[in-house]
Write a protein that holds these residues in place. Structure first.
Motif, short mmCIF file in Angstrom:
data_model
loop_
_atom_site.label_atom_id
_atom_site.label_comp_id
_atom_site.label_asym_id
_atom_site.label_seq_id
_atom_site.Cartn_x
_atom_site.Cartn_y
_atom_site.Cartn_z
N GLY A 198 34.74 -1.18 -0.22
CA GLY A 198 34.65 -0.89 -1.65
C GLY A 198 33.22 -0.55 -2.03
O GLY A 198 32.27 -1.14 -1.52
N GLY A 199 33.06 0.38 -2.93
CA GLY A 199 31.73 0.88 -3.26
C GLY A 199 31.02 0.08 -4.33
O GLY A 199 31.60 -0.76 -5.02
N THR A 200 29.74 0.36 -4.45
CA THR A 200 28.91 -0.19 -5.50
C THR A 200 27.99 0.93 -5.98
O THR A 200 27.77 1.90 -5.25
N ALA A 201 27.45 0.77 -7.17
CA ALA A 201 26.51 1.78 -7.67
C ALA A 201 25.18 1.69 -6.93
O ALA A 201 24.57 2.72 -6.64
N ALA A 202 24.77 0.48 -6.62
CA ALA A 202 23.50 0.29 -5.93
C ALA A 202 23.40 -1.14 -5.45
O ALA A 202 23.58 -2.08 -6.22
N THR A 203 23.16 -1.30 -4.18
CA THR A 203 22.94 -2.63 -3.60
C THR A 203 22.16 -2.46 -2.31
O THR A 203 22.07 -1.35 -1.78
N GLN A 204 21.65 -3.55 -1.82
CA GLN A 204 20.93 -3.49 -0.56
C GLN A 204 21.89 -3.08 0.56
O GLN A 204 22.99 -3.62 0.67
N LEU A 259 19.68 11.10 -9.54
CA LEU A 259 19.40 12.53 -9.33
C LEU A 259 20.63 13.29 -8.85
O LEU A 259 20.52 14.38 -8.29
N ASP A 260 21.80 12.75 -9.05
CA ASP A 260 23.04 13.31 -8.51
C ASP A 260 23.24 14.77 -8.94
O ASP A 260 23.44 15.05 -10.13
N PRO A 261 23.22 15.69 -8.00
CA PRO A 261 23.41 17.10 -8.37
C PRO A 261 24.80 17.39 -8.95
O PRO A 261 24.98 18.40 -9.65
N ALA A 262 25.77 16.50 -8.66
CA ALA A 262 27.12 16.70 -9.19
C ALA A 262 27.26 16.19 -10.62
O ALA A 262 28.30 16.35 -11.24
N GLY A 263 26.21 15.54 -11.14
CA GLY A 263 26.24 15.08 -12.53
C GLY A 263 27.09 13.84 -12.77
O GLY A 263 27.45 13.54 -13.90
N ILE A 264 27.37 13.10 -11.70
CA ILE A 264 28.28 11.94 -11.83
C ILE A 264 27.50 10.63 -11.91
O ILE A 264 27.65 9.88 -12.88
N THR A 265 26.65 10.37 -10.91
CA THR A 265 25.90 9.10 -10.90
C THR A 265 24.50 9.32 -11.46
O THR A 265 23.50 9.08 -10.78
N THR A 266 24.44 9.76 -12.68
CA THR A 266 23.14 10.07 -13.29
C THR A 266 23.19 9.86 -14.79
O THR A 266 24.27 9.85 -15.38
N GLN A 267 22.02 9.65 -15.37
CA GLN A 267 21.90 9.61 -16.83
C GLN A 267 21.03 10.77 -17.32
O GLN A 267 20.69 10.84 -18.50
N ASP A 268 20.67 11.68 -16.42
CA ASP A 268 19.86 12.84 -16.80
C ASP A 268 20.76 13.84 -17.54
O ASP A 268 21.76 14.30 -16.98
N PRO A 269 20.41 14.17 -18.78
CA PRO A 269 21.30 15.04 -19.55
C PRO A 269 21.56 16.40 -18.89
O PRO A 269 22.68 16.91 -18.93
N ALA A 270 20.52 16.96 -18.25
CA ALA A 270 20.70 18.27 -17.62
C ALA A 270 21.67 18.17 -16.44
O ALA A 270 22.52 19.05 -16.24
#
Lengths: 229, 445
Positions: B264-270, B364-375
């Motif tokens: 199972g995935g996580t957004a961010a972990t060690q 920095l997700d180029p697919a625009g999914i795991t990011t908060q960057d508006p662009a």
């Protein structure tokens, strides 16, 4: 509207159901709750300005997620009183068990006696005034809001604290990671005086308190700070 | 006459890399030495683990009658929360969308998940960041997570949720809390979480106001009191001790138990946490089902299984092992467009490649999914991405139905362990089904 609910004659489910129902308990009403006898989840989830007086000691999560009611407990409360409260006031005339005001987002929690461990844990905007002592790890990971302690604080006060402000009159056994003493400026004295007044404390000068908050050294992970944890 | 070999190649052995110190291990030692910090990434366990590919269905034969594919009905609906909730959740398909936070995901991604799930007749789940209008507005059925951090938790959202999921842990990191690094703490994310903008945010691993299952029982009762006993209460657990954890979840009063395996995935972990804590999903199901059966609660308290579900075969196998539904996270993100090979140039620029990109925490997700960057987040069209997710969910369902009909089952829930055979001794032991061609089930729960 004014009424008494006797928990010897009815259930907590019936009590909460009535208080949460706007037509059964319209804003501005006054309610007395008798024979509480340690029941859990008494007067939870009320989203209107009701005045509620609870006569006796309660169990866990009394006044949980309160959103506007003014609730007085004439007695002591179990774990997690007023957890995640967002508005209103909860006043406990006795002592509070662990995690009083946990994750509270707003409103005022006043405890006339002592509060056990983790008072104000993860607080997010709530104001808490404890007239006695607080236990260890109080204000652990406290995010925003104010905690005022007229007595002593246990070990690791404010461990991993964010932007919450802590005011303690008595002794602090120890400060937690990234929690430091900070100067009491005029703005702090002013807000402390307001909090004391709101809690009905009129005979204690603000000069008797020391202020604690975040050193903000752990806001960004740095390997050189790993020993702080 | 000389005995010397005639070719130079006889004089030296082929350069041999260590199986222990392989390229990945060596690069990680160098990275650790250079940076002084452990590796953080998103996703679940990446190493080879015993999994559902190690099981196969025993199709109908002389002693079993198959159902006609495309003609005879094979129902897929499931009801979750029948134990105590006044308003259980009715789903058309037994595949739900797992909890993923706004913060770790963009608003567009959350909207797409809601759109896709609603089209397919299933539910989505919030995450460690509160409930967003994008998600509530586009999710017909929304499960509201109740996490240790309590970020954004409020009475209004609690009451407009369709179910509440108390998160004790997750498969990627049983025993660990959340993590969202400063790059993704935008003004909106910070406001929802009551935190300063831009800081590295590490959310708690323990709930602030209860400890242990005796407290949890009281907490669950409080949540029911707060919501008029209407909402199903789920309990999500990272797979580590599934038999006892399931039994304690039943004792605590949960309506639904979610067991999340280490894939199972996580957004961010060690990385060390993701790869070295927990047990594979395959190994978690039978002990959990056994606990439910021992308590007489199988099918009364529903079991959702998650962690590495990829296709309809995985869905069908989970259900044959006793699950009532499954939940997907990573696969749903892939269906939205995560790790799309069409974005290879962007992935290369980030020092990775499509299919391997897992630095979701960097925003920095180029697919625009795991990011908060508006662009970047504006690159994801929530309508088209939602459509892709709905398509994928339908394929999962059709595949699972195909396998169930082949086993003669008129409902996915009628699949049973007897329909399965294991291809490896490990899978036979973990799934408690016989090794193919034998009657041997190694081990005992």
């Amino acid at each position: 509207m004014s009424a008494t609910i006797d928990l010897k004659k009815t259930t907590t489910r019936d009590l909460n159901s009535r208080l949460q129902n706007e037509s059964a308990a319209p804003a501005g009403g006054t309610w007395q709750i008798a024979n509480v006898r340690g029941h859990h989840s008494v007067a939870v989830g009320i989203d209107r300005p009701l005045t509620i007086e609870i006569d006796g000691n309660t169990g866990y999560f009394c006044a949980g997620m309160n959103h506007g009611a003014e609730i007085t407990v004439k007695g002591s409360v179990g774990q997690g009183v007023a957890e995640t409260m967002s508005a209103g006031k909860v006043h406990v005339t006795g002592d509070a068990s662990m995690a009083a005001g946990a994750s509270g987002r707003g409103g005022l929690l006043v405890i006339d006696g002592n509060a056990a461990a983790r008072c104000g844990i993860s607080m997010k905007g709530i104001d808490i005034v404890v007239k006695g002592d607080v236990g260890h790890l109080s204000a652990f990971m406290a995010q925003t809001g104010r905690l005022v302690v007229l007595g002593d604080a246990g070990e690791a006060l404010g461990d991993s604290i964010y932007e919450a402000r802590l005011y303690v009159r008595g002794a602090v056994a120890s400060l937690g990671a990234d929690c430091v003493e900070k100067p009491m400026n005029d703005e702090h004295k002013e807000e402390l005086a307001e909090l004391l007044s709101a809690a009905g404390v009129t005979d204690v000068p603000v000069e008797a308190f020391r202020r604690y908050g975040s050193a903000r050294k752990l806001y960004h992970f740095n390997i050189d700070n790993a020993g702080a944890y | 006459m000389s005995n010397a070999p005639r070719h130079d190649g006889w004089m030296r052995t082929t350069p041999r890399k260590s199986a222990t110190f392989d390229d990945y291990a060596i690069s990680e030692i160098r990275r650790a030495a250079a940076t002084g910090i452990y590796d953080i990434r998103g996703g679940g366990a990446k190493r080879r683990l015993p999994n559902f590919d190690d099981l196969t269905f025993l199709g109908a034969s002389m002693s079993r009658y198959p159902l006609e594919g495309y003609r005879e009905k094979c129902s897929t609906n499931v009801t979750l929360g029948t134990r105590f909730a006044k308003k259980p959740i009715e789903l058309d398909i037994p595949v739900t969308i797992a909890g993923m936070s706004f913060g770790s995901l963009s608003g567009q991604a959350k909207e797409a998940l809601g759109r896709g799930a609603t089209l397919a007749g299933t539910s989505t789940t919030t995450g460690d960041g509160g409930m967003t209008p994008e998600e509530r507005g586009h999710s017909d059925k929304l499960v509201y997570q109740y996490l240790p951090s309590r970020y954004g938790m409020n009475l209004h959202d609690l009451r407009r949720a369709d179910a509440i999921e108390i998160v004790v842990g997750q498969g990627a990191k049983p025993g660990g809390g959340g993590m969202l690094l400063g790059q993704k703490i935008s003004a909106r994310v910070a406001r929802m979480r009551d935190l300063p903008e831009g800081i590295d945010q590490r959310s708690a691993c323990r709930h602030p106001d209860w400890t242990g299952c005796d407290d949890l029982e009281i907490k669950i009762e409080e949540l029911r009191e707060l919501t008029n006993w209407e909402k199903p209460i789920y309990l999500k657990i990272g797979a580590s001790r599934p038999y006892y954890d399931t039994a304690l979840a039943v004792k605590s009063g949960a309506d639904v138990i979610v067991i999340d395996g280490m894939q199972g995935g996580t957004a961010a972990t060690q990385e060390v946490f993701i790869e070295h804590v927990g047990i594979p999903t395959l190994a978690a199901i039978r002990p959990a089902v056994q606990a439910l059966q021992d308590l007489g609660m199988h099918r009364k308290v529903q079991l959702i299984v998650s962690g590495g579900i990829r296709n309809g075969a995985d869905v069908a196998k989970c259900m044959a092992l006793g699950a009532d539904a499954v939940s997907i996270g990573t696969a749903a993100l892939i269906a939205l467009g995560d790790n799309d090979p069409a974005l290879e140039a962007d992935y290369q620029a980030l020092g990775t490649t499509a299919g391997a990109y897992d630095d979701w925490h960097e925003g920095l997700d180029p697919a625009g999914i795991t990011t908060q960057d508006p662009a970047l987040s504006s690159r994801l069209d929530p309508i088209a991405a939602g459509r892709r997710l709905a398509n994928y969910l339908k394929v999962l369902t059709l595949e699972a139905q195909t396998l169930a009909r082949a086993c003669g089952k008129s409902a996915l829930h009628n699949l049973e362990p007897e329909d399965l055979s294991a291809l490896t001794i490990e899978a036979a032991a973990m799934a408690q089904v016989p090794l193919a061609g034998t009657r041997w089930i190694p081990g005992a729960i």
